[in-house]
Design a protein around this motif. Sequence first.
Motif, PDB file in Angstrom:
ATOM      1  N   GLU A   1     -32.117 -24.736 108.011  1.00 20.08           N
ATOM      2  CA  GLU A   1     -32.028 -24.253 106.629  1.00 20.08           C
ATOM      3  C   GLU A   1     -32.747 -25.207 105.694  1.00 20.08           C
ATOM      4  OE1 GLU A   1     -27.934 -23.635 105.552  1.00 20.08           O
ATOM      5  OE2 GLU A   1     -27.626 -22.343 107.306  1.00 20.08           O
ATOM      6  N   ILE A   2     -32.491 -26.494 105.904  1.00 20.00           N
ATOM      7  CA  ILE A   2     -33.073 -27.468 104.993  1.00 20.00           C
ATOM      8  C   ILE A   2     -34.583 -27.488 105.104  1.00 20.00           C
ATOM      9  CG2 ILE A   2     -33.277 -29.967 104.661  1.00 20.00           C
ATOM     10  CD1 ILE A   2     -30.257 -30.046 104.938  1.00 20.00           C
ATOM     11  N   MET A   3     -35.063 -27.251 106.305  1.00 22.36           N
ATOM     12  CA  MET A   3     -36.511 -27.305 106.482  1.00 22.36           C
ATOM     13  C   MET A   3     -37.152 -25.952 106.251  1.00 22.36           C
ATOM     14  SD  MET A   3     -36.512 -30.021 109.573  1.00 22.36           S
ATOM     15  CE  MET A   3     -35.469 -31.474 109.402  1.00 22.36           C
TER      16      MET A   3
ATOM     17  N   ARG B   1     -28.081 -29.714 117.519  1.00 20.13           N
ATOM     18  CA  ARG B   1     -28.507 -29.776 116.129  1.00 20.13           C
ATOM     19  C   ARG B   1     -29.777 -30.619 115.970  1.00 20.13           C
ATOM     20  NH1 ARG B   1     -24.211 -32.480 112.291  1.00 20.13           N
ATOM     21  NH2 ARG B   1     -24.853 -34.240 113.593  1.00 20.13           N
TER      22      ARG B   1
ATOM     23  N   ARG C   1     -30.906 -47.171 113.513  1.00 21.83           N
ATOM     24  CA  ARG C   1     -30.729 -46.798 112.099  1.00 21.83           C
ATOM     25  C   ARG C   1     -31.837 -47.398 111.234  1.00 21.83           C
ATOM     26  NH1 ARG C   1     -26.078 -44.877 109.997  1.00 21.83           N
ATOM     27  NH2 ARG C   1     -26.268 -46.222 108.179  1.00 21.83           N
TER      28      ARG C   1
ATOM     29  N   TYR D   1     -32.157 -37.228 114.844  1.00 22.36           N
ATOM     30  CA  TYR D   1     -31.247 -38.334 115.149  1.00 22.36           C
ATOM     31  C   TYR D   1     -29.942 -37.765 115.706  1.00 22.36           C
ATOM     32  CZ  TYR D   1     -29.425 -43.101 114.388  1.00 22.36           C
ATOM     33  OH  TYR D   1     -28.934 -44.361 114.563  1.00 22.36           O
TER      34      TYR D   1
ATOM     35  N   ARG E   1     -39.300 -40.741 107.375  1.00 24.34           N
ATOM     36  CA  ARG E   1     -38.066 -39.960 107.228  1.00 24.34           C
ATOM     37  C   ARG E   1     -38.325 -38.730 106.356  1.00 24.34           C
ATOM     38  NH1 ARG E   1     -34.341 -39.834 103.371  1.00 24.34           N
ATOM     39  NH2 ARG E   1     -34.920 -41.766 102.339  1.00 24.34           N
ATOM     40  N   LEU E   2     -39.035 -38.954 105.266  1.00 18.33           N
ATOM     41  CA  LEU E   2     -39.287 -37.830 104.366  1.00 18.33           C
ATOM     42  C   LEU E   2     -40.212 -36.795 105.016  1.00 18.33           C
ATOM     43  CD1 LEU E   2     -39.533 -39.693 100.957  1.00 18.33           C
ATOM     44  CD2 LEU E   2     -37.629 -38.390 101.913  1.00 18.33           C
TER      45      LEU E   2
ATOM     46  N   TYR F   1     -38.429 -37.421 112.814  1.00 20.27           N
ATOM     47  CA  TYR F   1     -37.533 -37.629 113.950  1.00 20.27           C
ATOM     48  C   TYR F   1     -36.249 -36.816 113.811  1.00 20.27           C
ATOM     49  CZ  TYR F   1     -35.295 -40.538 110.512  1.00 20.27           C
ATOM     50  OH  TYR F   1     -34.700 -40.969 109.377  1.00 20.27           O
TER      51      TYR F   1
ATOM     52  N   TYR G   1     -32.800 -35.668 107.674  1.00 19.91           N
ATOM     53  CA  TYR G   1     -33.563 -34.434 107.525  1.00 19.91           C
ATOM     54  C   TYR G   1     -34.547 -34.537 106.378  1.00 19.91           C
ATOM     55  CZ  TYR G   1     -29.817 -32.557 110.424  1.00 19.91           C
ATOM     56  OH  TYR G   1     -28.926 -32.342 111.430  1.00 19.91           O
TER      57      TYR G   1
ATOM     58  N   LEU H   1     -28.147 -26.075 110.300  1.00 27.58           N
ATOM     59  CA  LEU H   1     -28.270 -26.868 109.073  1.00 27.58           C
ATOM     60  C   LEU H   1     -29.673 -27.449 108.856  1.00 27.58           C
ATOM     61  CD1 LEU H   1     -26.885 -28.226 106.622  1.00 27.58           C
ATOM     62  CD2 LEU H   1     -26.220 -30.068 108.157  1.00 27.58           C
ATOM     63  N   PRO H   2     -30.208 -28.221 109.833  1.00 25.12           N
ATOM     64  CA  PRO H   2     -31.550 -28.764 109.573  1.00 25.12           C
ATOM     65  C   PRO H   2     -32.586 -27.662 109.396  1.00 25.12           C
ATOM     66  CG  PRO H   2     -30.844 -29.184 111.843  1.00 25.12           C
ATOM     67  CD  PRO H   2     -29.659 -28.680 111.107  1.00 25.12           C
TER      68      PRO H   2
ATOM     69  N   GLN I   1     -30.848 -30.229  98.041  1.00 29.48           N
ATOM     70  CA  GLN I   1     -30.335 -29.734  99.317  1.00 29.48           C
ATOM     71  C   GLN I   1     -29.094 -30.506  99.747  1.00 29.48           C
ATOM     72  OE1 GLN I   1     -34.031 -30.194 101.466  1.00 29.48           O
ATOM     73  NE2 GLN I   1     -34.275 -27.973 101.643  1.00 29.48           N
TER      74      GLN I   1
ATOM     75  N   ARG J   1     -39.875 -35.991 107.984  1.00 29.61           N
ATOM     76  CA  ARG J   1     -39.046 -35.408 109.053  1.00 29.61           C
ATOM     77  C   ARG J   1     -39.646 -35.636 110.429  1.00 29.61           C
ATOM     78  NH1 ARG J   1     -38.403 -30.288 105.037  1.00 29.61           N
ATOM     79  NH2 ARG J   1     -36.833 -31.289 103.749  1.00 29.61           N
TER      80      ARG J   1
ATOM     81  N   ASP K   1     -34.670 -45.449 108.873  1.00 30.51           N
ATOM     82  CA  ASP K   1     -34.592 -45.709 107.435  1.00 30.51           C
ATOM     83  C   ASP K   1     -33.170 -45.517 106.902  1.00 30.51           C
ATOM     84  OD1 ASP K   1     -35.621 -46.393 104.909  1.00 30.51           O
ATOM     85  OD2 ASP K   1     -35.815 -44.288 104.367  1.00 30.51           O
ATOM     86  N   LEU K   2     -32.193 -45.746 107.748  1.00 28.15           N
ATOM     87  CA  LEU K   2     -30.802 -45.666 107.279  1.00 28.15           C
ATOM     88  C   LEU K   2     -30.264 -47.062 106.989  1.00 28.15           C
ATOM     89  CD1 LEU K   2     -29.497 -42.940 109.755  1.00 28.15           C
ATOM     90  CD2 LEU K   2     -30.264 -42.639 107.398  1.00 28.15           C
TER      91      LEU K   2
END
Lengths: 258, 309, 292, 278, 278
Positions: free
Chosen positions: D124-126, D169, D71, D102, D95-96, D100, A157, D121-122, A163, D98, D75-76
Amino acid sequence: MIDRRLADLVPPFLFGLVILALWELVVRAAGVPTIILPAPSAIAARFLVSIPTLAADFWQTIKGLLAGYIVGCGSGLVVAILVDRSDFLRRGLLPMGNLVSALPIVGIAPIMVMWFGFDWPSKAAVVVVMTFFPMLVNTVAGLESASPMERDLMKTYGASDWQTLTALRLPAALPFIFNALKVNTTLAMIGAIVAEFFGTPIVGMGFRISTEVGHLGIDMVWATILVAAVTGSAFYGLVAAIERRVTFWHPSFRAKGA
Amino acid sequence: ADNKVTLQLKWVPQAQFAGYYVAKDKGFYKDEGLDVTVKPGGPDVAPEQVIAGGGADVIVDWMPAALAAREKGAALVNIAQPFKHSGLELTCRADTGIKTPADLKGRTLGVWFYGNEYPFLNWMGKLKFPTDGSKDGVKVVKQGFNVDPLLQKQADCISTMTYNEYWQVIDAGYKPEQLVVFKYEDNGVSTLEDGLYAMEDKLKDPAFVDKMAKFVKASMKGWEYARAHPDEAVKIVLDNDTSGAQTEHHQTQMMAEINKLTAGSDGRLDKADYDRTVKTLLTGGSDPVISKEPVGAYTTAVTDKALAK
Amino acid sequence: MAVPVKSILPIVTVVLAVLAIWYAAAALMNAPLQRDMYANAGRSDYSTQDLIVASLNMERPKLPGPHQVVAEMVKSIVATAPSSKRSLVYHGLITLEETLIGFVIGAALGIGLAMVIVSVRWLDSSLTPWLVASQTIPIIALAPMIVVILSQFNITGVAPKAAIAAYLSFFPITVGMVKGFRSPEPLQLDLMRTYSASSMQTFGKLRAPASAPYFFASMKIGAAAALVGAIVAEVTKSEDGGLGARLLAGSYYGQTVQIWAALFAAAALSAALVGLIGLVERLAGRRMGFAR
Amino acid sequence: METASIVKPATHGVGSPPPPGPAIEVSDVSLRFETRDGPVQALAHVNLKVERGEFVSFIGPSGCGKTTLLRAVADLETPTEGDIRVDGMNTEEARLKRCYGYVFQSPALYPWRTVAGNIALPLEIMGYSRAEREERVKKGLDLVNLSGFGNKFPWQLSGGMQQRASIARALSFDPDILLMDEPFGALDEIVRDMLNQQLLRLWEMTGKTVLFVTHSIPEAVFLSTHIVVMSPRPGRITDVIACNFPRDRQLEIRETPEFLAIANRVRLGLRAGHSYDA
Amino acid sequence: METASIVKPATHGVGSPPPPGPAIEVSDVSLRFETRDGPVQALAHVNLKVERGEFVSFIGPSGCGKTTLLRAVADLETPTEGDIRVDGMNTEEARLKRCYGYVFQSPALYPWRTVAGNIALPLEIMGYSRAEREERVKKGLDLVNLSGFGNKFPWQLSGGMQQRASIARALSFDPDILLMDEPFGALDEIVRDMLNQQLLRLWEMTGKTVLFVTHSIPEAVFLSTHIVVMSPRPGRITDVIACNFPRDRQLEIRETPEFLAIANRVRLGLRAGHSYDA
Ligand SMILES: Nc1ncnc2c1ncn2[C@@H]1O[C@H](COP(=O)(O)OP(=O)(O)OP(=O)(O)O)[C@@H](O)[C@H]1O
Ligand SMILES: Nc1ncnc2c1ncn2[C@@H]1O[C@H](COP(=O)(O)OP(=O)(O)OP(=O)(O)O)[C@@H](O)[C@H]1O
Ligand SMILES: Cc1ncc(C[n+]2csc(CCO)c2C)c(N)n1
Ligand SMILES: [Mg+2]
Ligand SMILES: [Mg+2]
C-alpha cells in the motif's frame, strides 16, 4: 452478543429503579417542597404533558450540540496532527492549545452570542471551544503511542510522514481519540445547554431550564434534565459502540473478561 | 438571643441594594440589636428557592416572581415595599423607526427571563402581540446580562433598567434622542419591584414579626440615608463589591436613579400598587403568571410595627 | 529551568501570527460599530486610519485589541496590589485554590471509580451509564441548588465550589483511566496471573504504570475541567470573588476588555496547570525509561 | 570479503538500474548508546564490504551487536563513527529509495490489521494496485505456509506463525537487499528447512543481496556465501568465512565434510569470542 | 509416560509438602478458539501424565498448539473439553498456589521496569524482603550472564538478553514446576549450551518438574526425560519418547549413538506429522 449487551443493560436499569424509588420515598416521607426537589412521579407527570415543548427544546439544542461537537473534535484532531508534524509547531502551537483548555464557558458564551447571534451557531461555537482541548491532548498523546519498533517498520518502507500517520500513528492513536470523543459527548451536552443561559431564542433545553428555575417550575427543570441525560447517555453509548467496533484490537477489548 | 437575620438579594452588590448595605455599614441594624448577613444574588440565584430551602430569612424580590412562587408552594409574603416605582423599561434604537408600542410588531425584542419576563408578557398580551414566534407577533430573544444585543444591532429593543442598562447604552455612545424608551410604568403594566418577602409560616411567630419589624425599620433608615448621602452610599456599595469590577462612575449614576424609585415609600406596601400588580399578572397573555387572586400574599403587620416604633 | 532558544523561536512566531490575525479580526469586527459611533456623534470626516485606530481602542468592542487586553492585565495584575479586590491576582488565587482542591478530589474520585469499574466487571455496565448521565445534568442548573443545599448544612466558602470543580473534573479522568488501566497487553496480564497476584498488586505493578500515557492526558483534561467548574461555581457564589465573579461583573457592566482580561487570566492559570502536569509527565517518563 | 560472487545481476531499487560498486560497504563503523548509567559500546570499528548478490550471515554471541549493525545499515541507528554506503548511497537515501526489506527480530505486526493486511502494508505504501496487492499477499501467504490465515489478526497466531507473517511482509515488495534478523528463530526444524530452501531459491533466482543474522551454525553455512563471526560487545568482526558451495545447493550438502569443516570453524570462532569475553 | 523417574524429592509449592500423585495430568483435553471467521481447533484430545521431577520437552510444527497446551496447564486458557490437574489440584488452585514459573515465548518484560526490577517483580508480589530480593536478583542476573545490565531498561537489551532476563525472572522465586516456552530460541549456541547445562544442573539438584517447548531436537534430547512430539493443528500427541540418560548428563553425550538414535526418532515423528498435514 446482542443478548449479552441487553443483559448488560439490566443492572443499571435496576439500579436506576432503586434510586427512583428511594427518591420518591424520601421526598414524600420528608415532605421536601416541590420547589426544592420534586418527586419522580411529579416529574414524570410534567414530562408527559410537556412532550411538545420538550421536543422543540431538544431539536433546538441538538443543532448546536452536533455542529459544535463535529467542528470541535475535528479541529482538535487537525491541530494535534499539525502539532505532531513538526517540532516547530509543537513548541509554538501546543502552549496556545493549552491556553484554550480552560476558557470558561461563562466567559465565552456571552461573547459568542455577540459574535454569532442568538440562535444555535453561538451555542455551537461554545461547544467547539469546550471540546477542542480534550481532543487535542488525547490525540497528541495517542500519536505518541506507536512503539519504536512499529515506527522503525515504517521507516524501512521509506514511508512519507503522511503515510506513517495514516497507516500507523492514527490507528495507534484511536483508543486515545475515542477517549476524547466519549468525554466530549458530555462536554458538548453541558456546553450546548449552558450556553443557552446567556442569550437564545426562547426555545432550547438550556433556556427551558434557566427559565423554569426562575419560575420555580422545578419539575419541568427535571423533565428537561431527564431529556438531557437520556440524550447524553445515548450519544455516549453510540460513540462507545463505535469505539468497540473500530478498536477491537486494543488490549482493553481483547483481554479476558473485558 | 436570636438576633440573626439573613437577607438574600436578587442580584450582585450594587446601588440597587444600597439601603441594606448602608444600614449594615452605618450600624442601623446593630442599633436595632440585629446581626444581619447580606447575601448577594446573581444571574442564577433564585431568591425564592433560597428562602424556601431555609437559606435566608428575608429576600429582595420582584412581586411577579414572588407571587408565582407562592402559587408553586413557596408561601412568600410581602412584608415591606421600599421601592415605590418600577425601573423596568424597553429601550429601542430610534433608527429602527419604532415610535409607539404598536410599532413593536414584527420586531426582535430582548427580554430578561428567569422570572423577570412576566411584566413583558403581560404587556404584549395587552397589545395582542403573540410572543411564540408566530406572524403578527414579536420575536423574543432571551437577553443575557448586558446591552450588547442593542449595540450590535442584534435586537431592535432590549430590556433595560432605568438605573443600569439604560446608562450603559448612553455610555456606549448613544445620545438620549437616538433612543426610544418605553417605561412599563407609563404603559400601565408595571409591577412592583424590589420588595421584601418572608415565609408565611415563620410570620406566624410574633417574635419573628418583631425581628422583621426591626429589620425593615433599620433598612428604611438605610434607604433614607442613601437618599441624603448618595456619594457615601456609593462608597459603601463599592466596599461590598467583592468582584472589584464596579466603577464609581456607574454606581453613582445608579444611586441617583434608585433614589428616584425609592422616593415616596416609607416601606409600607401601597394597596393600590398591589392590586394593580395582581391585576396585571392575572390578565396576562396566554399563560398568566398566576391563575387566581392570591390570598395573604402581603401583610402590613411588619411595617405597622416598624413605623409605630 | 532555562528555556532553550529553540523553544522560544516557535512560541514567538506563533504568538506573532496570532497577534496579527487578532488585530486584523479586531479591526474588521469592530469597524462597523465604530462607524455607527461616528455616525451617532455626527462625524463623517474620519480617515480609514482613524477608523482602524478607533476600532482597536473601543470601550465596548466586539473583540478588543490585544494591547487593550494587555493594558488591562497589566493594570489589574501588576499595577494593583494583589490583596485588592481589583487585582486579578487576588481573584486568580481564589479560583486556583478552589480548582486545586476540586481537582485533587476529582482526580481521586475519578481514579477510584476507574479502579472499581475495571476490577468489578458488572459495575462497568451498571455504573458507567449513571456516570454519563450525571455529566449531562447541566451543573449550572444544579449549582445554585447544590450551593443552597450545602449552605443549609453550613457548608460554605470553598467547599461548594470545590465540589462543583470536582464534579466536572472526575468524569474525563474516569473515562481515561478505565481505558488506561485496561491497556496492558494480555500477555503482561497473564504474567501477573501466573504469579497469582492480587488485583491490588496487578493495579500497582501493572495497570497503573501501563496507564501512564492515559493518566497524564486525563490529568490535563481534568485540571482544565476543574478550573472551568470552579469558575462556573463562582458565578453562582459571586460574593466570594474569583475569576468567575469577575467575568460575571465584567459581563453585567459591559466591560468587555475586563472580561477578556479575566478570560486570559483563567486561560493562563489552566495553561500553567497543564504545563506543570506536562512537566511531571516528562520527569516520570524519564524515570520509567520512556525517554529514548 | 573480497569475493565478487555475483552470479546474476540484481535489479536495483524500484525500477532504476543497479549502480556499480558493492551493495553494502561498512567503513570503520563504531556505535555507542548513551544510557543513564554510562555509554554502551555496541559496535567497534566494523569494516565490511558486501558485493551485490552475496548472502552474508552474521553469527555471534547474544548481545554482541548483530541487530545494531543491521539497524545501522537500515538507517535505523546512526553510527557514532564511520560510514555506511548502501548501493553507493548513504543509508538515508537508500532507505528512502526503498532499497531493502527488513525482517525484525520480533514480528512487529500491526494489531489492527489482519495478517493479509500486514503483508499488504508495504505494498500500500509503495502504491501497488489493489489487484497486484492481492496477488502478492496470496503468494506471500503461500510461501510461508499461512494460506487460510490471511483473515486472522496477529494475536490469533502462534509465535512462529507471526514470525512467518513478518517474513512474507518483508518479501512482498521484492526488495533487492534483504536484512533478516533471526527470521527463522521461532520455527521448527521442518518448516525452517523448507523456508531455508525457499529463501535460497529466491536468492539464487533474483540475485538479491542478503544480510542474515542467525544463531544456527548449520543454517549459516547452508545459506551463505560468507559468514561473518562477531565477538562479544563491543561488536567486532573476528572472522569472515567463505562458503563456496554451488548456488543451487541442496539440504544434503549438510552432511558433506566441507560443510562440517566450515561449521566447525565457525563454532571455534564463536567459542573463541566467548572465552575472551569471560 | 508411565516412567516414575523421580530421583530426588521435589519440595512442593511455597513451603507445603508435596502431595502424592503426578505433577501434571492432562486428560482428554481439547481446546477451540472462537474467531470472527470461524473456530480454530488448537488442541484435540490431548492426554499426558507428567510425574514429579520429570523434564518433558514438547516439539512440534509451528502453530500446532504447544503454547496453547502450556497455557492451559497454567490456567491461562480454559480447555473446551477435558480436565487438567496440577499437583492434584485444578489449574486455578495450582495457579493461586503459585505452583509454577512460566517463561513466555516472548519476553514480556515490563518496559517501565529495569531488568533488575523485572526480575524482582514476582518476588515483590510474593512478599520477599528487600534484602532477599536483592540477593535473588543478583543471583538471577549472574545465572543468565546479565550482571552489569540490572539497571538497563528492556529496550536497551538485545533480543537474546531480553529472553535471558525473562528466564531469570521465572526462576527467581524458585517454583517447583517450570513451564518454559522456547526459552532459548533467541540465543547463540554457546550461551544456549551453557544455559542448557545450568538448567539441567538446577533440575537435577532441586528435582523440579519442567515442561519445555523447543524447536531444537538436540536440545530436547539432551535435556529431557521424555520428549512429546505433536502433530500439526489440531494439536495431538503423536509420540512420547523416553530418554533415559543419566541425570547428570554432560554435553558430550550428544555425540553418542543412543543420542543420535533418539534424535532421529524425534525428527522422523516431526516429519511424519508435517507430511500428513500438507
Ligand atoms: N537502544 C539501546 N540503548 C542502549 N543499549 C542498547 C540499545 N540497543 C542495544 N543496546 C545494547 O547494544 C548491545 C548490542 O545489542 P544488539 O541488539 O545489537 O545485540 P544482538 O547481537 O542483536 O544480540 P541478540 O543475538 O541477543 O539479538 C547490547 O549490549 C545492548 O544492551
Ligand atoms: N487467541 C487465539 N485466538 C485464535 N486462535 C489462536 C489464538 N491463540 C492461538 N491460536 C491458534 O491456535 C493454534 C496453536 O497456537 P499455539 O500458539 O499454541 O502454537 P505453537 O505450537 O505454540 O506454535 P509456535 O511454535 O509457532 O509457537 C494456532 O493455529 C493459532 O493460530
Ligand atoms: C439572567 C439575567 N436576568 C435578569 C437580568 C436583568 N436584571 C439586572 S438587574 C435586575 C433587577 C433585579 O433586581 C434585573 C432583572 C440580567 N441582567 N440577567
Ligand atoms: Mg539481535
Ligand atoms: Mg508457541
